[in-house]
Design an enzyme around this catalytic site. Sequence first.
Site, mmCIF file in Angstrom:
data_model
loop_
_atom_site.group_PDB
_atom_site.id
_atom_site.type_symbol
_atom_site.label_atom_id
_atom_site.label_comp_id
_atom_site.label_asym_id
_atom_site.label_seq_id
_atom_site.Cartn_x
_atom_site.Cartn_y
_atom_site.Cartn_z
ATOM 1 N N ALA A 155 32.656 46.277 28.814
ATOM 2 C CA ALA A 155 32.162 45.518 29.969
ATOM 3 C C ALA A 155 31.954 44.049 29.590
ATOM 4 O O ALA A 155 31.717 43.732 28.423
ATOM 5 C CB ALA A 155 30.865 46.124 30.485
ATOM 6 N N PRO A 156 32.018 43.135 30.559
ATOM 7 C CA PRO A 156 31.918 41.702 30.278
ATOM 8 C C PRO A 156 30.491 41.186 30.373
ATOM 9 O O PRO A 156 29.576 41.911 30.779
ATOM 10 C CB PRO A 156 32.775 41.106 31.394
ATOM 11 C CG PRO A 156 32.476 42.007 32.563
ATOM 12 C CD PRO A 156 32.322 43.399 31.989
ATOM 13 N N TRP A 157 30.334 39.883 30.052
ATOM 14 C CA TRP A 157 28.995 39.300 30.078
ATOM 15 C C TRP A 157 28.630 38.657 31.404
ATOM 16 O O TRP A 157 27.487 38.262 31.604
ATOM 17 C CB TRP A 157 28.816 38.286 28.949
ATOM 18 C CG TRP A 157 29.882 37.257 28.745
ATOM 19 C CD1 TRP A 157 30.780 37.215 27.718
ATOM 20 C CD2 TRP A 157 30.161 36.091 29.549
ATOM 21 N NE1 TRP A 157 31.601 36.106 27.836
ATOM 22 C CE2 TRP A 157 31.239 35.405 28.947
ATOM 23 C CE3 TRP A 157 29.603 35.568 30.725
ATOM 24 C CZ2 TRP A 157 31.773 34.227 29.470
ATOM 25 C CZ3 TRP A 157 30.129 34.396 31.248
ATOM 26 C CH2 TRP A 157 31.192 33.739 30.628
ATOM 27 N N LYS A 181 30.882 49.770 25.707
ATOM 28 C CA LYS A 181 30.369 48.677 24.883
ATOM 29 C C LYS A 181 30.088 47.465 25.762
ATOM 30 O O LYS A 181 30.995 46.938 26.400
ATOM 31 C CB LYS A 181 31.376 48.274 23.803
ATOM 32 C CG LYS A 181 30.797 47.260 22.802
ATOM 33 C CD LYS A 181 31.851 46.633 21.928
ATOM 34 C CE LYS A 181 32.499 45.439 22.578
ATOM 35 N NZ LYS A 181 31.577 44.273 22.752
ATOM 36 N N SER A 238 38.831 38.724 29.440
ATOM 37 C CA SER A 238 39.812 37.650 29.492
ATOM 38 C C SER A 238 41.228 38.205 29.423
ATOM 39 O O SER A 238 41.452 39.340 28.995
ATOM 40 C CB SER A 238 39.589 36.679 28.329
ATOM 41 O OG SER A 238 39.902 37.308 27.086
ATOM 42 N N GLU A 259 40.932 44.686 34.174
ATOM 43 C CA GLU A 259 40.510 43.729 35.200
ATOM 44 C C GLU A 259 40.224 42.440 34.451
ATOM 45 O O GLU A 259 39.236 42.331 33.736
ATOM 46 C CB GLU A 259 39.279 44.245 35.948
ATOM 47 C CG GLU A 259 39.083 43.577 37.309
ATOM 48 C CD GLU A 259 38.326 42.258 37.228
ATOM 49 O OE1 GLU A 259 38.996 41.203 37.125
ATOM 50 O OE2 GLU A 259 37.097 42.276 37.263
ATOM 51 N N CYS A 293 35.478 36.252 38.330
ATOM 52 C CA CYS A 293 36.950 36.175 38.380
ATOM 53 C C CYS A 293 37.465 35.911 39.783
ATOM 54 O O CYS A 293 38.608 35.482 39.956
ATOM 55 C CB CYS A 293 37.561 37.472 37.853
ATOM 56 S SG CYS A 293 37.164 37.791 36.129
ATOM 57 N N GLU A 389 41.690 29.149 33.938
ATOM 58 C CA GLU A 389 40.384 29.568 34.460
ATOM 59 C C GLU A 389 39.258 28.818 33.754
ATOM 60 O O GLU A 389 39.122 28.892 32.530
ATOM 61 C CB GLU A 389 40.218 31.074 34.263
ATOM 62 C CG GLU A 389 38.995 31.654 34.929
ATOM 63 C CD GLU A 389 38.955 33.172 34.843
ATOM 64 O OE1 GLU A 389 38.477 33.803 35.795
ATOM 65 O OE2 GLU A 389 39.401 33.720 33.823
#
Length: 487
Positions: A155-157, A181, A238, A259, A293, A389
């Site tokens: 998972a992202p921040w 994670k 990313s 994603e 995003c 981005e």
Amino acid sequence: MTTEPGRLRTLRNYIGGEFRDAADGRTTEVVDPTTGEAYATAALSGAADVDAAMAAAEAAFPAWRDVIPGERQKVLLKVADAIEERAEDLIAAESKNTGKPLALVRSDEIPPMVDQIRFFAGAARMLEGRSAGEYMEGLTSIVRREPIGVCAQVAPWNYPMMMAVWKFAPALAAGNTVVIKPSDTTPASTVLLGEIIGGVLESLGHSKGVFNVVCGDRDTGRLMVEHHTPAMASITGSVRAGMQVAETASKDLKRVHLELGGKAPVVVFEDAEIAKAAEEIAAAGYFNAGQDCTAATRVLVHESIHDEFVTALAKAAADTKTGLPDDEDVLYGPLNNANQLKQVSGFIERLPAHAKIEAGGHRVGEKGYFYAPTVVSGLKQDDEIIQHEVFGPVITVQSFTDEEQAVNHANGVEYALASSVWTKDHARAMRMSKKLDFGCVWINTHIPLVAEMPHGGFKKSGYGKDLSAYGFEDYTRVKHVMTSIDG
């Protein structure tokens, strides 16, 4: 999660229903982005920790796979209830993770998270397939939808808590087990989710190894994807990270769900309501400090209203406030980490001479990672800030002459996640929605998401869908069973 007076909090792995330090005792510091100072340490997991988590998930899988859908639904509904009951603890953890305004986490994250879990709880009982029938004389065919197995999830921040839900809820609903994670900069809320979900599983008589949390860095994630146990790797992150995951997973043909980044075009035609559009686009561009995003950060506006729109957008930026989590009327908090502040600042510092900063363009304060709401005009299609981005509170503006050029500029990037069109002309909106090469097209709005509709992109924005029945099906495999019915 433990804290001793005068010391940093300790965030530990959650494996097989137990909180554990990393096997070799390594830790990383977790920084509060509002201050730039460490507030916790988290386990820095290595191969032994990943092995333990995968073993726990693998051992729990056969029994969880065989649980009837109605029982899996019951578990997820109880998880949703428990999240509501522990909402304030989760809000505090997520705000500390990210610096997000407490009020916005309370209003804009907890309710959709709970709703999404309840949606997938219902989806557990709604798997569909081709009806049983005789497609060859004397033989009956049926299709089984089955869980894939152990899922390695990263998972992202930017939305640590909500993106964890997007991953574990469909996976568990379909009968898979999970090793997830969180980002090394934002582990606090995911560790707390481990405690909550483990408690629910135990209370209903299921193995707590169904859901496991492994803290760590990029190397930890790589170890998870390389591991022989998972049948699927899912990442939100990313493009670079997604490409590395896809390459690593290809070595043993794991399924991959990606994603990745976005560069959403926001196409504003001459008949749009300028003031209203500017205000709503600013909100959709600066929400979560632009660290989304799908953020509305690449505006394409018809040349006939360009100057008026830029003026309105700059005013909306000036009226937007960033600040501490408990400040009033704050739309967004800091950028997540020092590297992200450096990245956003770098885009502005490298602007070409023909660009003009209409608002913002600077850091706010000396403490923490705050950045002012920014508008940049005068840009060309091949400028760095258009093609790449930024992932910060920066909205760019380009002009276009006609519908064809608008489509070409909109599609002329490597990302293809989300987009929006602002016009009163229904036929034009329908034409644009067909021509825009993005996984989502909003019309006269930007950024709303609902559990029932799919979220995911094309091109370098990845593949696979989150949310919706499509996202649920991504966590299943299809098996054909054929039987003879002759004597």
